[in-house]
Write a protein that holds these residues in place. Structure first.
Motif, PDB file in Angstrom:
ATOM      1  N   ASN A   1       0.822  -1.212   0.000  1.00  0.00           N
ATOM      2  CA  ASN A   1       0.000   0.000   0.000  1.00  0.00           C
ATOM      3  C   ASN A   1       0.857   1.265   0.000  1.00  0.00           C
ATOM      4  N   LYS A   2       2.108   1.138  -0.479  1.00  0.00           N
ATOM      5  CA  LYS A   2       3.005   2.283  -0.678  1.00  0.00           C
ATOM      6  C   LYS A   2       3.631   2.130  -2.055  1.00  0.00           C
ATOM      7  N   GLY A   3       3.784   3.225  -2.764  1.00  0.00           N
ATOM      8  CA  GLY A   3       4.406   3.174  -4.083  1.00  0.00           C
ATOM      9  C   GLY A   3       5.386   4.314  -4.257  1.00  0.00           C
ATOM     10  N   LEU A   4       6.267   4.164  -5.233  1.00  0.00           N
ATOM     11  CA  LEU A   4       7.277   5.171  -5.511  1.00  0.00           C
ATOM     12  C   LEU A   4       7.064   5.714  -6.913  1.00  0.00           C
ATOM     13  N   LEU A   5       6.774   7.010  -6.998  1.00  0.00           N
ATOM     14  CA  LEU A   5       6.581   7.674  -8.278  1.00  0.00           C
ATOM     15  C   LEU A   5       7.925   8.219  -8.749  1.00  0.00           C
ATOM     16  N   ILE A   6       8.400   7.712  -9.895  1.00  0.00           N
ATOM     17  CA  ILE A   6       9.685   8.130 -10.448  1.00  0.00           C
ATOM     18  C   ILE A   6       9.411   8.999 -11.674  1.00  0.00           C
ATOM     19  N   PRO A   7       9.799  10.267 -11.616  1.00  0.00           N
ATOM     20  CA  PRO A   7       9.584  11.137 -12.778  1.00  0.00           C
ATOM     21  C   PRO A   7      10.574  10.817 -13.893  1.00  0.00           C
ATOM     22  N   SER A   8      10.333  11.357 -15.050  1.00  0.00           N
ATOM     23  CA  SER A   8      11.283  11.215 -16.153  1.00  0.00           C
ATOM     24  C   SER A   8      12.580  11.921 -15.776  1.00  0.00           C
ATOM     25  N   GLY A   9      13.664  11.531 -16.444  1.00  0.00           N
ATOM     26  CA  GLY A   9      14.947  12.176 -16.224  1.00  0.00           C
ATOM     27  C   GLY A   9      15.704  11.705 -15.001  1.00  0.00           C
ATOM     28  N   VAL A  10      15.297  10.565 -14.426  1.00  0.00           N
ATOM     29  CA  VAL A  10      15.958  10.031 -13.235  1.00  0.00           C
ATOM     30  C   VAL A  10      16.463   8.624 -13.541  1.00  0.00           C
ATOM     31  N   TRP A  11      17.738   8.387 -13.244  1.00  0.00           N
ATOM     32  CA  TRP A  11      18.322   7.058 -13.391  1.00  0.00           C
ATOM     33  C   TRP A  11      17.813   6.191 -12.256  1.00  0.00           C
ATOM     34  N   ARG A  12      17.458   4.926 -12.564  1.00  0.00           N
ATOM     35  CA  ARG A  12      16.941   4.036 -11.532  1.00  0.00           C
ATOM     36  C   ARG A  12      17.606   2.674 -11.621  1.00  0.00           C
ATOM     37  N   GLU A  13      17.869   2.111 -10.447  1.00  0.00           N
ATOM     38  CA  GLU A  13      18.384   0.752 -10.313  1.00  0.00           C
ATOM     39  C   GLU A  13      17.605   0.070  -9.207  1.00  0.00           C
ATOM     40  N   LEU A  14      17.166  -1.144  -9.461  1.00  0.00           N
ATOM     41  CA  LEU A  14      16.439  -1.923  -8.464  1.00  0.00           C
ATOM     42  C   LEU A  14      17.356  -3.040  -7.996  1.00  0.00           C
ATOM     43  N   GLU A  15      17.418  -3.234  -6.671  1.00  0.00           N
ATOM     44  CA  GLU A  15      18.341  -4.207  -6.104  1.00  0.00           C
ATOM     45  C   GLU A  15      17.802  -4.773  -4.796  1.00  0.00           C
ATOM     46  N   ASN A  16      18.540  -5.714  -4.233  1.00  0.00           N
ATOM     47  CA  ASN A  16      18.206  -6.323  -2.933  1.00  0.00           C
ATOM     48  C   ASN A  16      16.813  -6.934  -2.915  1.00  0.00           C
ATOM     49  N   PHE A  17      16.477  -7.688  -3.937  1.00  0.00           N
ATOM     50  CA  PHE A  17      15.175  -8.345  -3.989  1.00  0.00           C
ATOM     51  C   PHE A  17      15.104  -9.460  -2.948  1.00  0.00           C
ATOM     52  N   SER A  18      14.027  -9.480  -2.182  1.00  0.00           N
ATOM     53  CA  SER A  18      13.801 -10.573  -1.244  1.00  0.00           C
ATOM     54  C   SER A  18      13.238 -11.771  -1.998  1.00  0.00           C
ATOM     55  N   ALA A  19      13.268 -12.926  -1.362  1.00  0.00           N
ATOM     56  CA  ALA A  19      12.662 -14.112  -1.964  1.00  0.00           C
ATOM     57  C   ALA A  19      11.171 -13.843  -2.160  1.00  0.00           C
ATOM     58  N   GLY A  20      10.656 -14.157  -3.315  1.00  0.00           N
ATOM     59  CA  GLY A  20       9.237 -13.978  -3.595  1.00  0.00           C
ATOM     60  C   GLY A  20       8.818 -12.556  -3.895  1.00  0.00           C
ATOM     61  N   ALA A  21       9.759 -11.651  -4.066  1.00  0.00           N
ATOM     62  CA  ALA A  21       9.407 -10.255  -4.336  1.00  0.00           C
ATOM     63  C   ALA A  21       8.742 -10.116  -5.705  1.00  0.00           C
ATOM     64  N   VAL A  22       7.732  -9.263  -5.754  1.00  0.00           N
ATOM     65  CA  VAL A  22       7.064  -8.916  -7.009  1.00  0.00           C
ATOM     66  C   VAL A  22       6.999  -7.401  -7.074  1.00  0.00           C
ATOM     67  N   CYS A  23       7.561  -6.832  -8.147  1.00  0.00           N
ATOM     68  CA  CYS A  23       7.569  -5.385  -8.377  1.00  0.00           C
ATOM     69  C   CYS A  23       6.584  -5.071  -9.490  1.00  0.00           C
ATOM     70  N   LEU A  24       5.521  -4.359  -9.158  1.00  0.00           N
ATOM     71  CA  LEU A  24       4.525  -3.935 -10.129  1.00  0.00           C
ATOM     72  C   LEU A  24       4.891  -2.540 -10.612  1.00  0.00           C
ATOM     73  N   SER A  25       4.857  -2.343 -11.922  1.00  0.00           N
ATOM     74  CA  SER A  25       5.212  -1.062 -12.527  1.00  0.00           C
ATOM     75  C   SER A  25       4.041  -0.549 -13.355  1.00  0.00           C
ATOM     76  N   LEU A  26       3.576   0.653 -13.020  1.00  0.00           N
ATOM     77  CA  LEU A  26       2.492   1.317 -13.732  1.00  0.00           C
ATOM     78  C   LEU A  26       3.115   2.530 -14.413  1.00  0.00           C
ATOM     79  N   VAL A  27       3.130   2.557 -15.749  1.00  0.00           N
ATOM     80  CA  VAL A  27       3.880   3.587 -16.454  1.00  0.00           C
ATOM     81  C   VAL A  27       2.994   4.436 -17.356  1.00  0.00           C
ATOM     82  N   SER A  28       3.554   5.609 -17.673  1.00  0.00           N
ATOM     83  CA  SER A  28       2.793   6.634 -18.386  1.00  0.00           C
ATOM     84  C   SER A  28       2.827   6.487 -19.901  1.00  0.00           C
ATOM     85  N   GLU A  29       3.691   5.625 -20.414  1.00  0.00           N
ATOM     86  CA  GLU A  29       3.847   5.518 -21.866  1.00  0.00           C
ATOM     87  C   GLU A  29       3.934   4.053 -22.283  1.00  0.00           C
ATOM     88  N   GLU A  30       3.594   3.786 -23.531  1.00  0.00           N
ATOM     89  CA  GLU A  30       3.828   2.468 -24.096  1.00  0.00           C
ATOM     90  C   GLU A  30       5.329   2.321 -24.338  1.00  0.00           C
TER      91      GLU A  30
END
Length: 139
Positions: free
Chosen positions: A91-120
């Motif tokens: 029930n918490k999300g992170l809004l990443i604007p354009s122009g920002v470099w992103r790296e995802l790391e330290n995934f726990s076992a069973g982690a699922v990352c849902l991504s809702l994006v503004s463009e195709e």
């Protein structure tokens, strides 16, 4: 490209409805939560804990990440500084604007990352080399 102050990026609460009879929770992402219409949805799963994902920036695309299961860290970089967010609640999300470099790391076992994006998907919107990202002039 515009300059993004990482101090203005925060976790966003997603409305949560708790069943009064103890049957669990439901969270809802509706049109007013995000500053854009969702044009693409995808999710990452079965990511080994020692792997990283992302490793790019977008010229136009905005992205909202939710840890719907498990946890992971998101390292954001605006070309001058870095900030890490730990996502571990559905029930918490992170809004990443354009122009920002992103790296995802330290995934726990069973982690699922849902991504809702503004463009195709558009390969031309990606900046895939960090040196290219660093060389872009920001206003």
């Amino acid at each position: 490209m515009h300059y993004v102050d990482l101090n203005n990026i925060q976790l966003i609460d997603i409305p949560k409805i708790t069943a009064p009879d103890g049957r669990g929770n439901l969270s809802v992402v509706e049109k007013d939560l995000l500053p854009y219409k969702i044009k693409r949805v995808y999710y990452l799963y079965d990511v080994p804990s020692d792997s990283t994902r992302g490793g790019h920036a977008h010229k136009q695309l905005q992205q909202f990440l939710i840890a719907v299961a498990g946890s992971f860290s998101v390292v954001l970089d605006n070309g001058k500084e870095r900030k890490t967010f730990h996502l571990n609640r559905p029930n918490k999300g992170l809004l990443i604007p354009s122009g920002v470099w992103r790296e995802l790391e330290n995934f726990s076992a069973g982690a699922v990352c849902l991504s809702l994006v503004s463009e195709e998907y558009d390969e031309d919107d990606y900046i895939r080399e960090y040196k290219d990202f660093k060389s872009i002039e920001r206003r």
